[in-house]
Design an enzyme around this catalytic site. Structure first.
Site, PDB file in Angstrom:
ATOM      1  N   GLU A 137      -0.776  52.808 -69.536  1.00 35.64           N
ATOM      2  CA  GLU A 137       0.110  52.114 -68.777  1.00 35.64           C
ATOM      3  C   GLU A 137       0.129  50.598 -68.768  1.00 35.64           C
ATOM      4  O   GLU A 137      -0.280  50.017 -67.950  1.00 35.64           O
ATOM      5  CB  GLU A 137       0.312  52.746 -67.387  1.00 35.64           C
ATOM      6  CG  GLU A 137       0.783  54.012 -67.369  1.00 35.64           C
ATOM      7  CD  GLU A 137       1.120  54.735 -66.004  1.00 35.64           C
ATOM      8  OE1 GLU A 137       0.891  54.039 -64.970  1.00 35.64           O
ATOM      9  OE2 GLU A 137       1.654  55.783 -65.986  1.00 35.64           O
TER      10      GLU A 137
ATOM     11  N   GLU B 275       1.535  61.871 -69.832  1.00 31.55           N
ATOM     12  CA  GLU B 275       1.480  62.216 -68.697  1.00 31.55           C
ATOM     13  C   GLU B 275       3.035  62.609 -68.117  1.00 31.55           C
ATOM     14  O   GLU B 275       4.108  62.068 -68.191  1.00 31.55           O
ATOM     15  CB  GLU B 275       1.385  60.917 -67.562  1.00 31.55           C
ATOM     16  CG  GLU B 275      -0.493  60.460 -67.649  1.00 31.55           C
ATOM     17  CD  GLU B 275      -0.801  59.477 -66.821  1.00 31.55           C
ATOM     18  OE1 GLU B 275       0.015  59.135 -65.700  1.00 31.55           O
ATOM     19  OE2 GLU B 275      -1.628  58.636 -67.427  1.00 31.55           O
TER      20      GLU B 275
HETATM   21  O1  AHR Z   1      -1.699  60.694 -63.128  1.00 32.91           O
HETATM   22  C1  AHR Z   1      -1.770  59.561 -61.965  1.00 32.91           C
HETATM   23  C2  AHR Z   1      -1.378  58.269 -62.483  1.00 32.91           C
HETATM   24  O2  AHR Z   1      -0.193  58.060 -62.719  1.00 32.91           O
HETATM   25  C3  AHR Z   1      -2.328  57.830 -63.754  1.00 32.91           C
HETATM   26  O3  AHR Z   1      -3.573  57.245 -63.592  1.00 32.91           O
HETATM   27  C4  AHR Z   1      -1.447  56.607 -64.200  1.00 32.91           C
HETATM   28  O4  AHR Z   1      -1.555  56.532 -65.755  1.00 32.91           O
HETATM   29  C5  AHR Z   1      -0.058  57.037 -63.752  1.00 32.91           C
HETATM   30  O5  AHR Z   1       0.692  55.956 -63.170  1.00 32.91           O
END
Ligand code: AHR
Length: 514
Positions: free
Chosen positions: A195, A318
């Site tokens: 991110e 994710e």
């Molecule tokens: O999965 C939780 C968080 O969500 C992670 O650390 C981040 O990459 C995302 O914003």
């Protein structure tokens, strides 16, 4: 009346609701070519809340829970049954604060780290590189390491690659041997930051693309296997400009995957309870889950412009449902229960990934244990499997199988003025010739009848499994850990290539034919 019809009628009226729609799924068996990469079924374990510490890892000295080198045996066994293909670590946001050298060597001498993203807790670094990679070996899964480019130096990341991958003599491989590991682990999957548009450094895409080029250059393939799979930190949901910029600016030889993150929820700033949600909140979550279809299609279309041969994978590293934390738990720990709503998210999302297997070749559900849409929850010496676990287990049949294109004509799931497709599906043909079809009905009020045209007349039904529950908001608790689990769906018949079945409200079904 025929016994079967009576049975179906009974199920329909008395068990699964009284309103029946009609959907159609048509399989293009002759067009099965693309492989559904098993890596779509990957998981994610971050140093966040009780995922690693107190979830996966309880420490070598723990006397209350059975463990292997500090990793819970019950968790290992449960994860093995999912055939998890890869596991992403150590973050997430944590990755860009993590200095791997603090997590090697004698545990008593390791410096601590304050996990300022997640709860501000001080960690003792007792779970580090060796612990994670050895655990991956136990699980039979491929590690996916997320490198620190936010607060870490190029040399640090280059050293990490050398430490875990180099077989010859070098400062880092010697250090690894000193720490008790002779042979390298040969880690293939590497994230270059996480991110980068947010917690990874608040970068602009042009800046990140430049930084990516630099870091990726020094992440050498030490065993010359041509095997490093470098993944660029990808877009936040619908930031298409991010994907476009990376595709334009990063040379193809430096990148194997471009990531994408999308969480399903009611509303980002008003996530609502994991278990006590309204019908409206349920619908909104389903809308957010279905949005994955649009996101994957649009990011893929951009990638197609720059990479028509589809050499670069879209890596959704994710995904999952994200709600408010359970009452009384640390807000920074992201601990949430997991109901049939989560089973719906998993079923729909995995069908989307399967159907886009040509471009989506890796994905990671967030997160494995005790965090967000976890597959496992733990409490002291107890452990439970969530409905999401069961969906992942039912869908594992698609791993590395050939995608069968499906045409889906679905009835609508209507809420107020809005509607969504109620039925989602994907299908595949495995190496042994078994054909699997996964089906989801997200409508929480209606059963849906689905007519399936199998496209082949020689197929017989070998098995039909279903995940359902009496109430949408049901979940597996430590008192009733087996309330929701798959069962066998009986009395289905194939008639010259046609199969009809009724999907109860909010259910997932996986059929096996051969
Ligand atoms: O999965 C939780 C968080 O969500 C992670 O650390 C981040 O990459 C995302 O914003």
């Amino acid at each position: 009346m025929h016994k079967l019809s009576l049975f179906l009628l009974f199920q329909f009226f008395f068990c699964w609701g009284i309103s029946l729609g009609q959907s159609k799924v048509t399989l293009g068996v002759d067009s099965a070519e693309v492989i559904i990469s098993k890596h779509i079924y990957g998981h994610f374990a971050e140093h966040l809340g009780r995922c690693i510490y107190d979830g996966i890892y309880v420490g070598e000295d723990n006397k209350t829970v059975a463990h292997t080198n500090g990793v819970r045996n019950d968790v290992i066994e449960a994860l093995k049954k999912l055939n998890i293909p890869n596991l992403r670590w150590p973050g997430g946001c944590f990755a860009d604060t993590y200095h791997w050298k603090d997590g090697i060597g004698p545990k008593a001498e390791r410096p601590s780290i304050v996990n300022n993203w997640w709860g501000g807790v001080t960690e003792d670094n007792s779970f580090g590189t060796h612990d994670f990679l050895n655990m991956c070996e136990l699980l039979g899964t491929e590690p996916y390491l997320a490198g620190n480019i936010g607060s870490g130096e190029v040399q640090e990341l280059a050293d990490w690659v050398q430490y875990v991958n180099f077989d010859g003599k070098s400062p880092m491989s010697d250090l690894r041997r000193e720490n008790g590991r002779d042979k390298p682990w040969k880690v293939k999957f590497w994230g270059v930051g996480n991110e980068a548009w947010g917690c990874g450094g608040n970068m602009l895409p042009e800046y990140y693309a430049d930084l990516y080029r630099k870091y990726a250059t020094f992440m050498a393939d030490w065993d010359n296997s041509g095997g490093l799979f470098r993944i660029a930190s990808g877009a936040n949901v619908d930031d298409y400009n991010w994907t476009e910029t990376l595709m334009k600016k990063i040379p193809k030889n430096l990148v194997s995957g471009v990531a994408l993150h999308h969480y399903a929820n009611v509303q980002w700033n008003k996530k609502g309870s994991a278990t006590k949600y309204s019908d409206e909140e349920y619908f909104k979550t389903m809308k957010s889950a279905w949005r994955m279809e649009e996101l994957v299609a649009k990011h893929s279309a951009i990638m197609d412009k720059y990479d028509p041969q589809k050499r670069i994978a879209l890596v959704v590293d994710e995904w999952g449902g994200w709600y408010e934390v359970e009452e009384g738990t640390n807000p920074g720990f992201l601990y949430q229960q997991n109901t049939m709503r989560d089973a719906m998210i998993a079923g729909v999302t995995l069908n989307v990934f399967n159907n886009h297997a040509e471009r989506v070749r890796m994905a990671n559900l967030a997160q494995t244990v005790n965090v967000l849409q976890a597959v496992i929850l733990t409490e002291k010496d107890r452990m439970l499997l969530t409905p999401t676990y069961h969906v992942m287990e039912m869908y594992k049949v698609h791993q590395d199988a050939k995608l069968i294109p499906v045409k889906i004509e679905s009835v609508d799931f209507v809420y107020g003025e809005e509607k969504l497709p109620a039925v989602s599906s994907s299908a595949s043909l495995d190496k042994e010739g078994k054909l699997h079809i996964s089906l989801v009905n997200i409508d929480d009020t209606k059963s849906n009848k689905v007519d399936i045209d199998l496209g082949r007349k020689d197929l017989k039904l070998a098995q039909a499994r279903i995940l359902r529950s009496d109430n949408l908001r049901d979940y597996n608790s430590f008192d009733k850990p087996d309330l929701i689990q798959p069962s066998i769906l009986k009395d289905l018949e194939v008639n010259s290539g046609q199969l009809s079945l009724t999907l109860p409200p909010f259910s997932v079904v996986v059929l096996e034919l051969n």
